[in-house]
Design an enzyme around this catalytic site. Sequence first.
Site, PDB file in Angstrom:
ATOM      1  N   ARG A 171       0.826  -1.203   0.000  1.00 33.75           N
ATOM      2  CA  ARG A 171       0.000   0.000   0.000  1.00 33.75           C
ATOM      3  C   ARG A 171       0.865   1.260   0.000  1.00 33.75           C
ATOM      4  O   ARG A 171       0.429   2.312  -0.432  1.00 33.75           O
ATOM      5  CB  ARG A 171      -0.874   0.032   1.268  1.00 33.75           C
ATOM      6  CG  ARG A 171      -2.048  -0.903   1.264  1.00 33.75           C
ATOM      7  CD  ARG A 171      -2.692  -0.961   2.644  1.00 33.75           C
ATOM      8  NE  ARG A 171      -3.218   0.310   3.123  1.00 33.75           N
ATOM      9  CZ  ARG A 171      -4.435   0.775   2.868  1.00 33.75           C
ATOM     10  NH1 ARG A 171      -5.250   0.077   2.113  1.00 33.75           N
ATOM     11  NH2 ARG A 171      -4.835   1.919   3.360  1.00 33.75           N
ATOM     12  N   ARG A 175       9.817   5.429  -3.417  1.00 34.13           N
ATOM     13  CA  ARG A 175      10.271   6.194  -4.578  1.00 34.13           C
ATOM     14  C   ARG A 175      11.638   6.830  -4.313  1.00 34.13           C
ATOM     15  O   ARG A 175      12.005   7.058  -3.159  1.00 34.13           O
ATOM     16  CB  ARG A 175       9.233   7.237  -5.001  1.00 34.13           C
ATOM     17  CG  ARG A 175       8.753   8.189  -3.954  1.00 34.13           C
ATOM     18  CD  ARG A 175       7.849   9.258  -4.572  1.00 34.13           C
ATOM     19  NE  ARG A 175       6.435   8.895  -4.578  1.00 34.13           N
ATOM     20  CZ  ARG A 175       5.575   9.265  -3.627  1.00 34.13           C
ATOM     21  NH1 ARG A 175       5.976   9.987  -2.609  1.00 34.13           N
ATOM     22  NH2 ARG A 175       4.313   8.928  -3.697  1.00 34.13           N
ATOM     23  N   ARG A 248      -9.148  -6.326  13.490  1.00 31.63           N
ATOM     24  CA  ARG A 248      -8.405  -5.496  14.428  1.00 31.63           C
ATOM     25  C   ARG A 248      -9.300  -4.344  14.851  1.00 31.63           C
ATOM     26  O   ARG A 248     -10.032  -3.772  14.035  1.00 31.63           O
ATOM     27  CB  ARG A 248      -7.130  -4.919  13.781  1.00 31.63           C
ATOM     28  CG  ARG A 248      -6.095  -5.941  13.466  1.00 31.63           C
ATOM     29  CD  ARG A 248      -5.528  -6.617  14.682  1.00 31.63           C
ATOM     30  NE  ARG A 248      -4.609  -5.773  15.452  1.00 31.63           N
ATOM     31  CZ  ARG A 248      -4.129  -6.124  16.634  1.00 31.63           C
ATOM     32  NH1 ARG A 248      -4.493  -7.266  17.209  1.00 31.63           N
ATOM     33  NH2 ARG A 248      -3.277  -5.328  17.261  1.00 31.63           N
ATOM     34  N   ARG A 279      -0.013   5.780  16.185  1.00 30.89           N
ATOM     35  CA  ARG A 279       0.173   7.121  15.623  1.00 30.89           C
ATOM     36  C   ARG A 279      -0.617   8.150  16.418  1.00 30.89           C
ATOM     37  O   ARG A 279      -1.542   7.809  17.156  1.00 30.89           O
ATOM     38  CB  ARG A 279      -0.210   7.157  14.141  1.00 30.89           C
ATOM     39  CG  ARG A 279      -1.599   6.654  13.832  1.00 30.89           C
ATOM     40  CD  ARG A 279      -1.812   6.498  12.310  1.00 30.89           C
ATOM     41  NE  ARG A 279      -3.103   5.889  12.042  1.00 30.89           N
ATOM     42  CZ  ARG A 279      -3.497   5.428  10.874  1.00 30.89           C
ATOM     43  NH1 ARG A 279      -2.711   5.488   9.826  1.00 30.89           N
ATOM     44  NH2 ARG A 279      -4.693   4.894  10.720  1.00 30.89           N
ATOM     45  N   GLU A 299      -3.778   6.486  18.684  1.00 28.13           N
ATOM     46  CA  GLU A 299      -4.447   5.250  18.242  1.00 28.13           C
ATOM     47  C   GLU A 299      -3.765   4.026  18.843  1.00 28.13           C
ATOM     48  O   GLU A 299      -2.564   3.825  18.665  1.00 28.13           O
ATOM     49  CB  GLU A 299      -4.390   5.138  16.711  1.00 28.13           C
ATOM     50  CG  GLU A 299      -5.183   6.218  16.022  1.00 28.13           C
ATOM     51  CD  GLU A 299      -5.316   6.011  14.517  1.00 28.13           C
ATOM     52  OE1 GLU A 299      -5.032   4.904  14.017  1.00 28.13           O
ATOM     53  OE2 GLU A 299      -5.693   6.989  13.848  1.00 28.13           O
ATOM     54  N   TYR A 347     -10.076  -4.955   2.975  1.00 30.58           N
ATOM     55  CA  TYR A 347      -9.331  -3.770   3.422  1.00 30.58           C
ATOM     56  C   TYR A 347      -9.524  -2.670   2.373  1.00 30.58           C
ATOM     57  O   TYR A 347      -8.594  -2.254   1.713  1.00 30.58           O
ATOM     58  CB  TYR A 347      -7.862  -4.178   3.555  1.00 30.58           C
ATOM     59  CG  TYR A 347      -6.927  -3.208   4.264  1.00 30.58           C
ATOM     60  CD1 TYR A 347      -7.344  -1.996   4.783  1.00 30.58           C
ATOM     61  CD2 TYR A 347      -5.583  -3.544   4.410  1.00 30.58           C
ATOM     62  CE1 TYR A 347      -6.458  -1.143   5.420  1.00 30.58           C
ATOM     63  CE2 TYR A 347      -4.691  -2.707   5.043  1.00 30.58           C
ATOM     64  CZ  TYR A 347      -5.130  -1.506   5.543  1.00 30.58           C
ATOM     65  OH  TYR A 347      -4.246  -0.665   6.168  1.00 30.58           O
ATOM     66  N   ASP A 349     -10.282   1.003   0.768  1.00 31.21           N
ATOM     67  CA  ASP A 349     -10.257   2.442   0.999  1.00 31.21           C
ATOM     68  C   ASP A 349     -11.584   3.026   0.520  1.00 31.21           C
ATOM     69  O   ASP A 349     -12.358   2.343  -0.155  1.00 31.21           O
ATOM     70  CB  ASP A 349      -9.080   3.075   0.244  1.00 31.21           C
ATOM     71  CG  ASP A 349      -7.772   2.902   1.001  1.00 31.21           C
ATOM     72  OD1 ASP A 349      -7.806   2.888   2.238  1.00 31.21           O
ATOM     73  OD2 ASP A 349      -6.715   2.778   0.347  1.00 31.21           O
TER      74      ASP A 349
END
Length: 367
Positions: A171, A175, A248, A279, A299, A347, A349
């Site tokens: 995901r 680069r 989860r 995070r 979290e 999962y 988005d």
Amino acid sequence: MKYDYLIVGAGLFGAVFAYEAMQRGKTCLVIDKRPHIGGNIYCEDIEDIHVHKYGAHIFHTSDKEIWNYINRFAEFNNYINSPVAVYKDELYNLPFNMNTFSRMWKIRTPEEAKAKIREQIEELHITEPKNLEEQALSLVGTDVYEKLIKGYTEKQWGRSCTDLPAFIIKRLPLRFTYDNNYFNDRYQGIPIGGYTPIIEKMLEGADVLMNTDYFAFRRENSDIAEKTVFTGMIDEYFGYSLGPLQYRSVRFETEVLDMENYQGNAVVNYTEREVPYTRIIEHKHFEFGKQPKTVISREYSSEWKVGMEPYYPVNDEKNGKLYEEYRKLAEKEKNVIFGGRLGQYKYYDMDKVILAALECVKREFDD
Ligand code: FAD
Ligand code: UDP
């Protein structure tokens, strides 16, 4: 029958389906067990800040049609997600890019970064990555894996990286340019005014009942609609008859702070295992907020148990097989459509949820 559709779940999947059905002259009753609409994209106003109550949500897509679709319901700002990772006393840019590598190895050029990664990969002799650990190591080498991936992933998923599927780490972009954009997608932003108004607009014209759990509701209202669209947990629908799927859950510890700017960025990841949260989100930065106070959410990730909110399906092999069995049961269920992150155990988005809902609409009305 009072309605054409009973839609279980006022999240994005249910709302897109309801909107499209109503466009076609159908009547919809939408129920949700929560006290508000929006599902996981619901925003709550605290100190005049749109707080993403169920986790930070950044809309991103490469699909122009989906982008145009969502823009019918909201205008988006130009927020670009660029999280920062904290590992002990070191600070790195994400996703893995030249800023990360130059900080990690005190190097400057893409060639130097590639050489460093190559050198680390060669020692590992991984031919075909079989799990998340091997996938991560064979992409970025040991240093990045140890500092930025291993601890975070094991906290997030509560499993060893060797027991997790490789796709989860794919995901994230990798680069060799100095570019901190967390996504490679063409379109990205946060809806001005938050996400809840999008769902409000989609549900205009539907009857909506909050604080209504489907399983209690259907006992009294079994003939309320011709068809049901179910976006809750597929295993719960079938009374966990084949055993529970794993999810989860996340606990959000939200705090109002009497300061203008706590961490200088919307998303800061804590990648070492020893810090208990994954995070910290500082919500105002999604909308370049200038309010005198700020709201942050830590979290904490945990294994889901009955009674908790399920957030992430655990898309590993074992759960994949069990889901397949539930899917076969779902196919036989007359007049019920299963959709969304929980109904399809995917999962997804947000853009993928919209696409899945529109495909479902197409099958239902146009094919
Ligand atoms: P949900 O939003 O979960 O809606 C399902 C609804 O059904 C819920 O409101 C629930 O209360 C209701 N429900 C369930 N069971 C019952 C029942 N028995 N009776 C009545 N009601 C019921 N996507 C992105 O594109 N970008 C991001 O940055 C992003 N960040 C995320 C961060 C987190 C922490 C999480 C968990 C997800 C994130 N996502 C992100 C994914 C995004 O949340 C989902 O794609 C989308 O919200 C799923 O919509 P849905 O309608 O399928 O499910
Ligand atoms: N990840 C990581 N370190 C980070 C951020 C992410 O190792 O600092 C891994 C982790 O396994 C996570 C996955 O990348 O589950 C996907 O991250 P993403 O930010 O897309 O997760 P989400 O926002 O869906 O929780």
